[in-house]
Write a protein that holds these residues in place. Structure first.
Motif, PDB file in Angstrom:
ATOM      1  N   ARG A 200       0.838  -1.205   0.000  1.00 12.65           N
ATOM      2  CA  ARG A 200       0.000   0.000   0.000  1.00 12.65           C
ATOM      3  C   ARG A 200       0.868   1.248   0.000  1.00 12.65           C
ATOM      4  O   ARG A 200       0.555   2.232  -0.677  1.00 12.65           O
ATOM      5  CB  ARG A 200      -0.937  -0.013   1.206  1.00 12.65           C
ATOM      6  CG  ARG A 200      -1.948  -1.149   1.170  1.00 12.65           C
ATOM      7  CD  ARG A 200      -2.939  -1.067   2.315  1.00 12.65           C
ATOM      8  NE  ARG A 200      -2.285  -1.158   3.627  1.00 12.65           N
ATOM      9  CZ  ARG A 200      -1.920  -2.307   4.201  1.00 12.65           C
ATOM     10  NH1 ARG A 200      -2.141  -3.461   3.569  1.00 12.65           N
ATOM     11  NH2 ARG A 200      -1.359  -2.320   5.381  1.00 12.65           N
ATOM     12  N   ALA A 203       2.221   1.674  -3.504  1.00 13.62           N
ATOM     13  CA  ALA A 203       1.211   2.275  -4.371  1.00 13.62           C
ATOM     14  C   ALA A 203       1.086   3.770  -4.115  1.00 13.62           C
ATOM     15  O   ALA A 203       0.919   4.566  -5.045  1.00 13.62           O
ATOM     16  CB  ALA A 203      -0.130   1.585  -4.148  1.00 13.62           C
ATOM     17  N   ALA A 204       1.186   4.164  -2.850  1.00 16.06           N
ATOM     18  CA  ALA A 204       1.037   5.573  -2.497  1.00 16.06           C
ATOM     19  C   ALA A 204       2.130   6.436  -3.120  1.00 16.06           C
ATOM     20  O   ALA A 204       1.853   7.507  -3.671  1.00 16.06           O
ATOM     21  CB  ALA A 204       1.036   5.737  -0.978  1.00 16.06           C
ATOM     22  N   ALA A 207       1.661   6.711  -6.853  1.00 18.35           N
ATOM     23  CA  ALA A 207       0.604   7.669  -7.148  1.00 18.35           C
ATOM     24  C   ALA A 207       1.085   9.102  -6.943  1.00 18.35           C
ATOM     25  O   ALA A 207       0.602  10.030  -7.599  1.00 18.35           O
ATOM     26  CB  ALA A 207      -0.606   7.398  -6.261  1.00 18.35           C
ATOM     27  N   ARG A 322      -0.283  -3.648  -6.641  1.00 16.97           N
ATOM     28  CA  ARG A 322      -1.203  -3.774  -7.775  1.00 16.97           C
ATOM     29  C   ARG A 322      -2.656  -3.713  -7.313  1.00 16.97           C
ATOM     30  O   ARG A 322      -3.501  -3.061  -7.931  1.00 16.97           O
ATOM     31  CB  ARG A 322      -0.930  -5.069  -8.536  1.00 16.97           C
ATOM     32  CG  ARG A 322       0.314  -5.034  -9.407  1.00 16.97           C
ATOM     33  CD  ARG A 322       0.348  -6.209 -10.364  1.00 16.97           C
ATOM     34  NE  ARG A 322       0.432  -7.481  -9.655  1.00 16.97           N
ATOM     35  CZ  ARG A 322       1.584  -8.100  -9.358  1.00 16.97           C
ATOM     36  NH1 ARG A 322       2.728  -7.551  -9.716  1.00 16.97           N
ATOM     37  NH2 ARG A 322       1.560  -9.273  -8.730  1.00 16.97           N
ATOM     38  N   GLU A 323      -2.930  -4.400  -6.213  1.00 19.49           N
ATOM     39  CA  GLU A 323      -4.298  -4.399  -5.694  1.00 19.49           C
ATOM     40  C   GLU A 323      -4.714  -3.008  -5.239  1.00 19.49           C
ATOM     41  O   GLU A 323      -5.844  -2.559  -5.489  1.00 19.49           O
ATOM     42  CB  GLU A 323      -4.400  -5.387  -4.535  1.00 19.49           C
ATOM     43  CG  GLU A 323      -4.267  -6.846  -4.967  1.00 19.49           C
ATOM     44  CD  GLU A 323      -4.169  -7.799  -3.787  1.00 19.49           C
ATOM     45  OE1 GLU A 323      -4.093  -7.304  -2.630  1.00 19.49           O
ATOM     46  OE2 GLU A 323      -4.161  -9.026  -4.009  1.00 19.49           O
ATOM     47  N   ALA A 324      -3.811  -2.303  -4.570  1.00 12.66           N
ATOM     48  CA  ALA A 324      -4.138  -0.956  -4.100  1.00 12.66           C
ATOM     49  C   ALA A 324      -4.366  -0.004  -5.270  1.00 12.66           C
ATOM     50  O   ALA A 324      -5.291   0.819  -5.251  1.00 12.66           O
ATOM     51  CB  ALA A 324      -3.018  -0.440  -3.200  1.00 12.66           C
ATOM     52  N   LEU A 325      -3.523  -0.093  -6.300  1.00 15.88           N
ATOM     53  CA  LEU A 325      -3.690   0.778  -7.459  1.00 15.88           C
ATOM     54  C   LEU A 325      -4.978   0.445  -8.217  1.00 15.88           C
ATOM     55  O   LEU A 325      -5.657   1.335  -8.744  1.00 15.88           O
ATOM     56  CB  LEU A 325      -2.472   0.641  -8.391  1.00 15.88           C
ATOM     57  CG  LEU A 325      -1.166   1.211  -7.844  1.00 15.88           C
ATOM     58  CD1 LEU A 325       0.013   0.788  -8.711  1.00 15.88           C
ATOM     59  CD2 LEU A 325      -1.231   2.734  -7.744  1.00 15.88           C
ATOM     60  N   ARG A 326      -5.332  -0.832  -8.241  1.00 17.90           N
ATOM     61  CA  ARG A 326      -6.572  -1.240  -8.900  1.00 17.90           C
ATOM     62  C   ARG A 326      -7.779  -0.654  -8.173  1.00 17.90           C
ATOM     63  O   ARG A 326      -8.726  -0.176  -8.792  1.00 17.90           O
ATOM     64  CB  ARG A 326      -6.643  -2.765  -8.950  1.00 17.90           C
ATOM     65  CG  ARG A 326      -7.525  -3.304 -10.064  1.00 17.90           C
ATOM     66  CD  ARG A 326      -7.243  -4.756 -10.385  1.00 17.90           C
ATOM     67  NE  ARG A 326      -6.856  -5.575  -9.259  1.00 17.90           N
ATOM     68  CZ  ARG A 326      -5.710  -6.244  -9.186  1.00 17.90           C
ATOM     69  NH1 ARG A 326      -4.820  -6.153 -10.158  1.00 17.90           N
ATOM     70  NH2 ARG A 326      -5.429  -6.975  -8.137  1.00 17.90           N
ATOM     71  N   ARG A 327      -7.724  -0.665  -6.840  1.00 25.21           N
ATOM     72  CA  ARG A 327      -8.826  -0.097  -6.055  1.00 25.21           C
ATOM     73  C   ARG A 327      -8.955   1.398  -6.294  1.00 25.21           C
ATOM     74  O   ARG A 327     -10.063   1.940  -6.321  1.00 25.21           O
ATOM     75  CB  ARG A 327      -8.630  -0.389  -4.572  1.00 25.21           C
ATOM     76  CG  ARG A 327      -8.905  -1.837  -4.186  1.00 25.21           C
ATOM     77  CD  ARG A 327      -9.025  -1.984  -2.684  1.00 25.21           C
ATOM     78  NE  ARG A 327      -7.812  -1.577  -1.987  1.00 25.21           N
ATOM     79  CZ  ARG A 327      -6.799  -2.382  -1.707  1.00 25.21           C
ATOM     80  NH1 ARG A 327      -6.838  -3.661  -2.091  1.00 25.21           N
ATOM     81  NH2 ARG A 327      -5.746  -1.942  -1.066  1.00 25.21           N
ATOM     82  N   MET A 328      -7.805   2.071  -6.442  1.00 22.26           N
ATOM     83  CA  MET A 328      -7.857   3.512  -6.676  1.00 22.26           C
ATOM     84  C   MET A 328      -8.495   3.853  -8.014  1.00 22.26           C
ATOM     85  O   MET A 328      -9.162   4.876  -8.163  1.00 22.26           O
ATOM     86  CB  MET A 328      -6.440   4.111  -6.628  1.00 22.26           C
ATOM     87  CG  MET A 328      -5.868   4.234  -5.226  1.00 22.26           C
ATOM     88  SD  MET A 328      -4.387   5.274  -5.166  1.00 22.26           S
ATOM     89  CE  MET A 328      -3.262   4.314  -6.139  1.00 22.26           C
ATOM     90  N   ARG A 329      -8.303   2.975  -9.001  1.00 23.92           N
ATOM     91  CA  ARG A 329      -8.838   3.235 -10.335  1.00 23.92           C
ATOM     92  C   ARG A 329     -10.305   2.804 -10.468  1.00 23.92           C
ATOM     93  O   ARG A 329     -10.979   3.216 -11.410  1.00 23.92           O
ATOM     94  CB  ARG A 329      -8.012   2.492 -11.382  1.00 23.92           C
ATOM     95  CG  ARG A 329      -6.640   3.116 -11.639  1.00 23.92           C
ATOM     96  CD  ARG A 329      -6.015   2.558 -12.886  1.00 23.92           C
ATOM     97  NE  ARG A 329      -5.656   1.156 -12.722  1.00 23.92           N
ATOM     98  CZ  ARG A 329      -4.441   0.743 -12.373  1.00 23.92           C
ATOM     99  NH1 ARG A 329      -3.492   1.622 -12.158  1.00 23.92           N
ATOM    100  NH2 ARG A 329      -4.174  -0.559 -12.259  1.00 23.92           N
TER     101      ARG A 329
END
Length: 331
Positions: A200, A203-204, A207, A322-329
């Motif tokens: 996470r 991902a932060a 981003a 990958r999972e965190a970035l997917r949730r953001m999108r």
């Protein structure tokens, strides 16, 4: 991760799993660095990097170091050793640069300053990418003008030594703020570092504009790491960290212990003189299993470190990111 945790096994495991493993060349003799590089190559054909410490200028610190030595007499008696010689040296700078040119590693990174443009160009001519650690926007601008390929943006949350060019005024900016400031000051790829412990967090920073992230403390409990047993024992605790010069004469973040509490106020900015002065005491405490007598470098998120094989940790970081970035999108 110099001085123990960095090992060829760790660097090779990270690279083989799809990350970019690094060897710490600091405090290692040039021939030992060469052997480490060849050890990694025997373990994996993947690219990896080597980190060097830019030599600190010789300062007028004799009197301040002598006073600090007097304050440390009790530590020497406690551990039954003599204090070390507070000498100034360049950690084999020229010899290490020469061997890195010969060995042609994929990435050479630098801490404690920015090398001259000629040094950077010589390494680049061998095919190496040169990354410079920065802790302020001004340092980033200097590194860009010198020809760096990328910047390691080290937030104040990071464990171990600050990568600052000037220890008298080390950068003290948090990572997310620093990423924004550096992106505005330099037009280079950014590698985020400091207080990162899971996917996470990866991902932060991606981003926030980083192209990659550097993890240090997160790997210190891996079986491939050379972290000492007493250091491992306290890494998973909820102990606080602080910045100090008490152990080496250069600002670094570690877990607060007795040595830090008792000597931080008296420690001068004098690296590597203080590093050599305290080395016998720190070694004796480490060997004796006493975590109160040596440096316990750790970032602010150290309590999240887990005892996982390095390859498994690399895979987990990538999956979580990958999972965190997917949730953001997701809408």
């Amino acid at each position: 991760m110099g001085g123990g945790p960095s090992t060829p096994a760790l660097a090779a495991a990270v690279s083989a799993a799809g990350g970019l493993g690094f060897l710490a060349a600091g405090y290692r003799a040039p021939q030992a660095v060469r052997e480490d590089i060849r050890d990694v190559r025997e373990r994996t054909g993947r690219p990896f990097g080597v980190n060097l410490l830019v030599p600190s200028p010789r300062g007028d610190v004799g009197e301040r170091v002598a006073r600090y030595a007097e304050a440390l007499r009790g530590e020497a008696e406690r551990y039954g050793v003599a204090l070390g010689e507070p000498r100034h040296d360049d950690d084999g700078w020229r010899d290490k640069l020469a061997l890195l040119s010969e060995e042609r590693v994929a990435v050479v990174s630098f801490n404690f300053g920015c090398p001259e443009r000629s040094v950077i160009e010589d390494l680049q001519s061998t095919g190496a990418a040169v990354w410079i650690t920065v802790t302020t926007p001004a340092e980033a601008a200097v590194a860009e003008r010198a020809g760096a390929d990328a910047l390691i943006v080290q937030g104040v949350e990071a464990g171990g030594h600050r990568g600052s060019f000037d220890d008298e005024a080390p950068g003290d900016i948090g990572l997310l703020a620093l990423l924004q400031l550096v992106a505005n000051a330099a037009d280079l790829p950014l590698v985020a570092a400091g207080g990162l412990a899971n996917g996470r967090a990866l991902a932060a920073v991606l981003a926030a504009g980083a192209q990659a992230a550097a993890f240090g403390t997160a790997f210190m409990l891996s079986p491939e790491a050379g972290t000492s047993p007493p250091h491992r024992a306290v890494l998973e605790s909820d102990s606080g960290t602080a910045l100090t010069r008490a152990f080496t004469g250069r600002t670094a973040r570690g877990l607060v212990n007795r040595f830090m509490r008792e000597h931080d106020r008296d420690a001068p900015s004098a690296y590597p003189e203080v590093h050599h002065l305290t080395a016998p005491v720190r070694a004796a405490a480490r060997q004796g299993g006493d975590p109160d007598g040596f440096h316990l470098w750790a970032g602010q998120a150290h309590a999240l470190a887990e005892e996982l094989p390095a390859a498994e940790l690399v895979e987990r970081l990538a999956r979580e990111a990958r999972e965190a970035l997917r949730r953001m999108r997701a809408p």
